[in-house]
Design an enzyme around this catalytic site. Structure first.
Site, PDB file in Angstrom:
ATOM      1  N   TYR A  41       8.744  48.469  29.250  1.00 13.30           N
ATOM      2  CA  TYR A  41       7.330  48.193  28.959  1.00 13.30           C
ATOM      3  C   TYR A  41       7.126  48.077  27.447  1.00 13.30           C
ATOM      4  O   TYR A  41       6.481  47.140  26.958  1.00 13.30           O
ATOM      5  CB  TYR A  41       6.482  49.319  29.544  1.00 13.30           C
ATOM      6  CG  TYR A  41       4.997  49.202  29.321  1.00 13.30           C
ATOM      7  CD1 TYR A  41       4.209  48.383  30.131  1.00 13.30           C
ATOM      8  CD2 TYR A  41       4.362  49.928  28.313  1.00 13.30           C
ATOM      9  CE1 TYR A  41       2.844  48.287  29.938  1.00 13.30           C
ATOM     10  CE2 TYR A  41       2.998  49.837  28.105  1.00 13.30           C
ATOM     11  CZ  TYR A  41       2.244  49.021  28.920  1.00 13.30           C
ATOM     12  OH  TYR A  41       0.883  48.931  28.727  1.00 13.30           O
TER      13      TYR A  41
HETATM   14  N1  NAD Z   1      -4.153  51.429  31.302  1.00 16.17           N
HETATM   15  C1  NAD Z   1      -3.586  51.739  30.143  1.00 16.17           C
HETATM   16  O1  NAD Z   1      -3.469  52.925  29.761  1.00 16.17           O
HETATM   17  C2  NAD Z   1      -3.100  50.655  29.242  1.00 16.17           C
HETATM   18  C3  NAD Z   1      -2.802  50.946  27.907  1.00 16.17           C
HETATM   19  C4  NAD Z   1      -2.353  49.930  27.061  1.00 16.17           C
HETATM   20  C5  NAD Z   1      -2.214  48.641  27.562  1.00 16.17           C
HETATM   21  N2  NAD Z   1      -2.509  48.389  28.872  1.00 16.17           N
HETATM   22  C6  NAD Z   1      -2.330  47.010  29.353  1.00 16.17           C
HETATM   23  O2  NAD Z   1      -3.573  46.524  29.813  1.00 16.17           O
HETATM   24  C7  NAD Z   1      -3.345  45.548  30.824  1.00 16.17           C
HETATM   25  C8  NAD Z   1      -4.189  45.881  32.042  1.00 16.17           C
HETATM   26  O3  NAD Z   1      -3.814  47.156  32.486  1.00 16.17           O
HETATM   27  P1  NAD Z   1      -4.659  47.978  33.554  1.00 16.17           P
HETATM   28  O4  NAD Z   1      -4.559  49.373  33.138  1.00 16.17           O
HETATM   29  O5  NAD Z   1      -5.988  47.365  33.760  1.00 16.17           O
HETATM   30  O6  NAD Z   1      -3.749  47.754  34.860  1.00 16.17           O
HETATM   31  P2  NAD Z   1      -4.121  47.544  36.375  1.00 16.17           P
HETATM   32  O7  NAD Z   1      -2.873  47.773  37.143  1.00 16.17           O
HETATM   33  O8  NAD Z   1      -5.331  48.304  36.758  1.00 16.17           O
HETATM   34  O9  NAD Z   1      -4.488  45.984  36.411  1.00 16.17           O
HETATM   35  C9  NAD Z   1      -3.511  45.030  36.152  1.00 16.17           C
HETATM   36  C10 NAD Z   1      -3.877  43.776  36.920  1.00 16.17           C
HETATM   37  O10 NAD Z   1      -2.844  42.825  36.671  1.00 16.17           O
HETATM   38  C11 NAD Z   1      -2.472  42.236  37.911  1.00 16.17           C
HETATM   39  N3  NAD Z   1      -1.109  41.766  37.846  1.00 16.17           N
HETATM   40  C12 NAD Z   1       0.024  42.532  37.777  1.00 16.17           C
HETATM   41  N4  NAD Z   1       1.097  41.739  37.815  1.00 16.17           N
HETATM   42  C13 NAD Z   1       0.651  40.475  37.886  1.00 16.17           C
HETATM   43  C14 NAD Z   1       1.293  39.219  37.959  1.00 16.17           C
HETATM   44  N5  NAD Z   1       2.643  39.114  37.985  1.00 16.17           N
HETATM   45  N6  NAD Z   1       0.533  38.107  38.020  1.00 16.17           N
HETATM   46  C15 NAD Z   1      -0.810  38.202  38.025  1.00 16.17           C
HETATM   47  N7  NAD Z   1      -1.475  39.358  37.986  1.00 16.17           N
HETATM   48  C16 NAD Z   1      -0.748  40.477  37.917  1.00 16.17           C
HETATM   49  C17 NAD Z   1      -2.643  43.353  38.932  1.00 16.17           C
HETATM   50  O11 NAD Z   1      -2.755  42.855  40.259  1.00 16.17           O
HETATM   51  C18 NAD Z   1      -3.907  44.023  38.439  1.00 16.17           C
HETATM   52  O12 NAD Z   1      -5.064  43.461  38.985  1.00 16.17           O
HETATM   53  C19 NAD Z   1      -1.852  45.548  31.093  1.00 16.17           C
HETATM   54  O13 NAD Z   1      -1.247  44.496  30.368  1.00 16.17           O
HETATM   55  C20 NAD Z   1      -1.401  46.889  30.529  1.00 16.17           C
HETATM   56  O14 NAD Z   1      -0.060  46.885  30.141  1.00 16.17           O
HETATM   57  C21 NAD Z   1      -2.942  49.361  29.713  1.00 16.17           C
END
Ligand code: NAD
Length: 263
Positions: A170
């Site tokens: 990641y």
């Molecule tokens: N939640 C955290 O603490 C955090 C921190 C830093 C960065 N992020 C980043 O923020 C972004 C969103 O994270 P989140 O926490 O909302 O996650 P989440 O899992 O709630 O949502 C992610 C969404 O992406 C979709 N997804 C996953 N793989 C996919 C693919 N191959 N094609 C299309 N859609 C796909 C999922 O179905 C989901 O709806 C991500 O890139 C994550 O790495 C999250």
């Protein structure tokens, strides 16, 4: 130009956006069915933008609870270029013109030391979190270049800046997103298309389910403000970066770390 007090007093839940500065614009938000992506889509919509959501599944998407009507829902795996091209064509049809691309779709992958990290999981995480961002930009950038305007916001992570034990794939993917953002920004610097990234810390979403309690506790303990990041805070920053008001920043990684990453 004066800023009225109401604009400054916007509530942190994002319910009173300061302007409709995105009126008439069109946006694609990947991973928009839930979590951070949904929050970003809601905010862009409140600011007047028509939004197409891309996601691999819309099972988690509750149209009534979302509070806005997406222009289209595209089931797409961002790690499959053929699907990305199809989703882009459908989005262009739904929106007419596209001004904003938010590359938010991502997966966390398992938590394991590198020497035990499943080989298949490494490939999967890199494919979605890094190659997916490239694929979406590859498909959308020609449209933005042709129009001479665009805003791309890539959702990276503090892990891409600092690394994080147990989630090397990641962190590597997110570091790759940062390098990719800077490179694409330079390629597009005279095109009217700005490319930036955000680097959030731990945000409360469904990704928590893939993390161990130890990992969550460790991440929270490293945030100087002593709390996790809230989705509307991410959405507010993205809405500004995605707007014409962001006009002289490109290739930058905007911090959302509660005082942790002061660089
Ligand atoms: N939640 C955290 O603490 C955090 C921190 C830093 C960065 N992020 C980043 O923020 C972004 C969103 O994270 P989140 O926490 O909302 O996650 P989440 O899992 O709630 O949502 C992610 C969404 O992406 C979709 N997804 C996953 N793989 C996919 C693919 N191959 N094609 C299309 N859609 C796909 C999922 O179905 C989901 O709806 C991500 O890139 C994550 O790495 C999250």
């Amino acid at each position: 130009m004066t800023t009225n007090v109401g604009e400054r007093q916007e509530s942190p839940d994002g319910s009173r956006p300061p302007t409709r500065r995105l009126d008439g614009q069109g946006a694609i938000v990947t991973g928009g069915a839930r979590g951070i992506g949904l929050g970003i889509a809601q905010r862009l919509s409140k600011e007047g933008c028509r939004v197409v959501l891309w996601d691999r599944s819309f099972e988690a998407f509750d149209a009534a609870a979302a509070g806005f009507s997406p222009a289209s829902l595209q089931i797409v795996n961002v790690a499959d270029y053929g699907q990305v091209e199809q989703a882009f064509a459908a989005s262009e049809q739904a929106l007419g013109t596209i001004d904003i691309l938010v590359n938010n779709a991502g997966i966390n992958g398992p938590v394991a030391p590198t020497w035990e990290y499943p080989l298949e999981a490494w490939d999967r995480v890199l494919a979605v979190d890094l190659t997916g961002v490239f694929y979406c930009c590859r498909a959308v950038v020609p449209h933005l270049r042709a129009r001479g305007y665009g805003r791309i916001v890539n959702v990276a992570s503090i892990a891409g800046k600092e690394g994080n034990q147990g989630i090397a794939a990641y962190a590597a993917a997110k570091a790759g997103v940062i390098g990719f953002t800077k490179s694409l920004a330079r390629e597009l610097v005279d095109s009217g298309v700005l490319v930036n990234a955000i680097a959030p810390v731990l945000t409360e979403t469904d990704l928590f389910r893939e993390m161990t309690p130890e990992h969550i506790a460790l991440a929270r303990s490293r945030i100087p403000m002593g709390r996790t990041l809230q989705v509307p805070e991410v959405a507010a920053m993205v809405a500004w970066i995605a707007s014409p008001e962001c006009s002289f920043s490109t290739g930058f990684v905007f911090d959302l770390s509660g005082g942790r990453a002061t660089y």
